[in-house]
Design a protein around this motif. Structure first.
Motif, short mmCIF file in Angstrom:
data_model
loop_
_atom_site.label_atom_id
_atom_site.label_comp_id
_atom_site.label_asym_id
_atom_site.label_seq_id
_atom_site.Cartn_x
_atom_site.Cartn_y
_atom_site.Cartn_z
N PHE A 124 0.83 -1.21 0.00
CA PHE A 124 0.00 0.00 0.00
C PHE A 124 0.86 1.26 0.00
CE2 PHE A 124 -2.23 3.44 2.13
CZ PHE A 124 -3.34 3.57 1.30
N LEU A 125 1.91 1.25 0.81
CA LEU A 125 2.81 2.41 0.84
C LEU A 125 3.47 2.64 -0.51
CD1 LEU A 125 4.54 2.21 4.34
CD2 LEU A 125 2.98 3.97 3.50
N GLY A 126 3.82 1.55 -1.19
CA GLY A 126 4.38 1.67 -2.53
C GLY A 126 3.40 2.31 -3.49
N ALA A 127 2.15 1.88 -3.44
CA ALA A 127 1.13 2.48 -4.31
C ALA A 127 0.92 3.95 -3.96
CB ALA A 127 -0.19 1.70 -4.19
N PHE A 128 0.82 4.25 -2.69
CA PHE A 128 0.58 5.63 -2.25
C PHE A 128 1.75 6.54 -2.58
CE2 PHE A 128 0.34 8.96 1.07
CZ PHE A 128 -0.87 9.52 0.69
N THR A 129 2.97 6.06 -2.34
CA THR A 129 4.16 6.84 -2.65
C THR A 129 4.26 7.09 -4.15
OG1 THR A 129 5.30 5.92 -0.74
CG2 THR A 129 6.68 6.94 -2.42
N GLY A 130 4.02 6.07 -4.94
CA GLY A 130 4.03 6.24 -6.39
C GLY A 130 3.00 7.25 -6.85
N PHE A 131 1.84 7.23 -6.21
CA PHE A 131 0.79 8.19 -6.53
C PHE A 131 1.25 9.62 -6.22
CE2 PHE A 131 -2.93 10.65 -5.11
CZ PHE A 131 -3.64 10.68 -6.29
N LEU A 132 1.86 9.80 -5.05
CA LEU A 132 2.35 11.14 -4.67
C LEU A 132 3.43 11.62 -5.63
CD1 LEU A 132 2.51 10.93 -0.77
CD2 LEU A 132 0.79 12.06 -2.19
N VAL A 133 4.35 10.73 -6.01
CA VAL A 133 5.40 11.10 -6.97
C VAL A 133 4.76 11.50 -8.30
CG1 VAL A 133 7.32 10.16 -8.33
CG2 VAL A 133 7.19 9.71 -5.86
N GLN A 134 3.77 10.72 -8.71
CA GLN A 134 3.09 11.00 -9.97
C GLN A 134 2.42 12.38 -9.93
OE1 GLN A 134 -0.22 8.37 -10.68
NE2 GLN A 134 0.11 8.41 -12.89
N VAL A 135 1.72 12.69 -8.87
CA VAL A 135 1.05 13.99 -8.74
C VAL A 135 2.08 15.12 -8.72
CG1 VAL A 135 -0.29 15.44 -7.15
CG2 VAL A 135 -1.02 13.10 -7.64
N PHE A 136 3.15 14.93 -7.96
CA PHE A 136 4.18 15.97 -7.87
C PHE A 136 4.79 16.27 -9.24
CE2 PHE A 136 8.62 17.27 -7.29
CZ PHE A 136 8.44 18.42 -6.55
N PHE A 137 5.20 15.23 -9.95
CA PHE A 137 5.84 15.45 -11.24
C PHE A 137 4.86 16.00 -12.28
CE2 PHE A 137 9.45 13.29 -9.56
CZ PHE A 137 10.51 13.67 -10.36
N ARG A 138 3.63 15.57 -12.23
CA ARG A 138 2.65 16.02 -13.22
C ARG A 138 2.19 17.45 -12.98
NH1 ARG A 138 -1.67 12.67 -16.26
NH2 ARG A 138 0.10 11.29 -15.97
N TYR A 139 1.85 17.77 -11.73
CA TYR A 139 1.22 19.06 -11.47
C TYR A 139 2.15 20.12 -10.91
CZ TYR A 139 -2.98 16.45 -12.41
OH TYR A 139 -3.92 15.68 -13.01
N VAL A 140 3.25 19.72 -10.31
CA VAL A 140 4.19 20.71 -9.79
C VAL A 140 5.30 20.98 -10.81
CG1 VAL A 140 5.84 21.24 -7.95
CG2 VAL A 140 3.67 20.11 -7.39
N LEU A 141 5.90 19.93 -11.31
CA LEU A 141 7.00 20.09 -12.27
C LEU A 141 6.54 20.11 -13.72
CD1 LEU A 141 9.65 17.71 -10.64
CD2 LEU A 141 9.35 20.17 -10.30
N ASN A 142 5.27 19.78 -13.95
CA ASN A 142 4.70 19.71 -15.30
C ASN A 142 5.50 18.76 -16.20
OD1 ASN A 142 2.69 20.31 -17.11
ND2 ASN A 142 3.76 22.08 -17.96
N GLN A 143 5.98 17.67 -15.62
CA GLN A 143 6.71 16.64 -16.36
C GLN A 143 6.20 15.26 -15.93
OE1 GLN A 143 10.80 17.37 -15.31
NE2 GLN A 143 11.06 18.88 -16.92
N PRO A 144 5.06 14.83 -16.47
CA PRO A 144 4.50 13.55 -16.05
C PRO A 144 5.46 12.38 -16.31
CG PRO A 144 3.24 14.51 -17.86
CD PRO A 144 4.31 15.47 -17.51
N LEU A 145 5.45 11.44 -15.41
CA LEU A 145 6.27 10.24 -15.53
C LEU A 145 5.38 9.06 -15.93
CD1 LEU A 145 8.31 10.60 -12.21
CD2 LEU A 145 9.07 11.17 -14.52
N ALA A 146 5.81 8.33 -16.93
CA ALA A 146 5.00 7.19 -17.39
C ALA A 146 5.09 6.01 -16.42
CB ALA A 146 5.46 6.78 -18.78
#
Length: 163
Positions: A24-46
């Motif tokens: 669960f922590l892996g899924a949640f952490t991956g989700f947070l990384v995804q949100v950060f890169f997509r909406y903060v850095l504007n560089q979504p990670l596949a």
């Protein structure tokens, strides 16, 4: 049950729970990384989307197989709650027998499908799909074993403890 065996089962349960928490922590952490890169850095990670999906699939089936007791799974218990104890026993036995039989029937088909998946890999991380979806087979077997154990409990003289 001997104290040594009971102690070992407690540690096994803790280990199983720890794996579920880590998934669960892996899924949640991956989700947070995804949100950060997509909406903060504007560089979504596949890779994060795929990693989150895989971790979520494993979390759901792992928890269903090992962490949630069989009596706490989602049920339709409108009739069951109002029935007398002997009827509850009959209903519980019937549903457990049907579930164990259905899951036993599903095992060879699941093997067949997993064999088909051995030639396929995930799109981004290139993880063999057999590893991604093998958690379903794990779920089938573990849940069926829990069902057999519950059937055994319902057939014992102290069956009221299983209701």
């Amino acid at each position: 049950m001997t104290h040594k065996l009971q102690s070992g089962l407690v540690w096994l349960k803790r280990g199983v729970d720890a794996v579920g928490v880590l998934l669960f922590l892996g899924a949640f952490t991956g989700f947070l990384v995804q949100v950060f890169f997509r909406y903060v850095l504007n560089q979504p990670l596949a890779w994060t989307e795929e990693a989150v999906m895989i971790a979520f699939i494993w979390t759901v089936f792992w928890a269903g197989a090992f962490m949630v007791p069989i009596r706490e799974h989602v049920t339709f218990d409108v009739v069951y709650d109002f029935a007398p104890a002997k009827v509850k026993r009959f209903l519980a036995l019937g549903t457990m027998i049907l579930l164990v039989a259905a899951f036993a029937i599903l095992v060879p088909y699941t093997f067949e499908y997993l064999e088909f998946l051995t030639r396929k890999k995930s799109n981004v991380l290139r993880i063999p799909k057999v590893w991604i979806f093998s958690c379903y087979l794990l779920f089938l077997v573990a849940f069926a074993i829990q069902g057999i154990y519950r059937i055994y409990g319902l057939l014992r003289p102290d069956w009221r403890d299983q209701i």
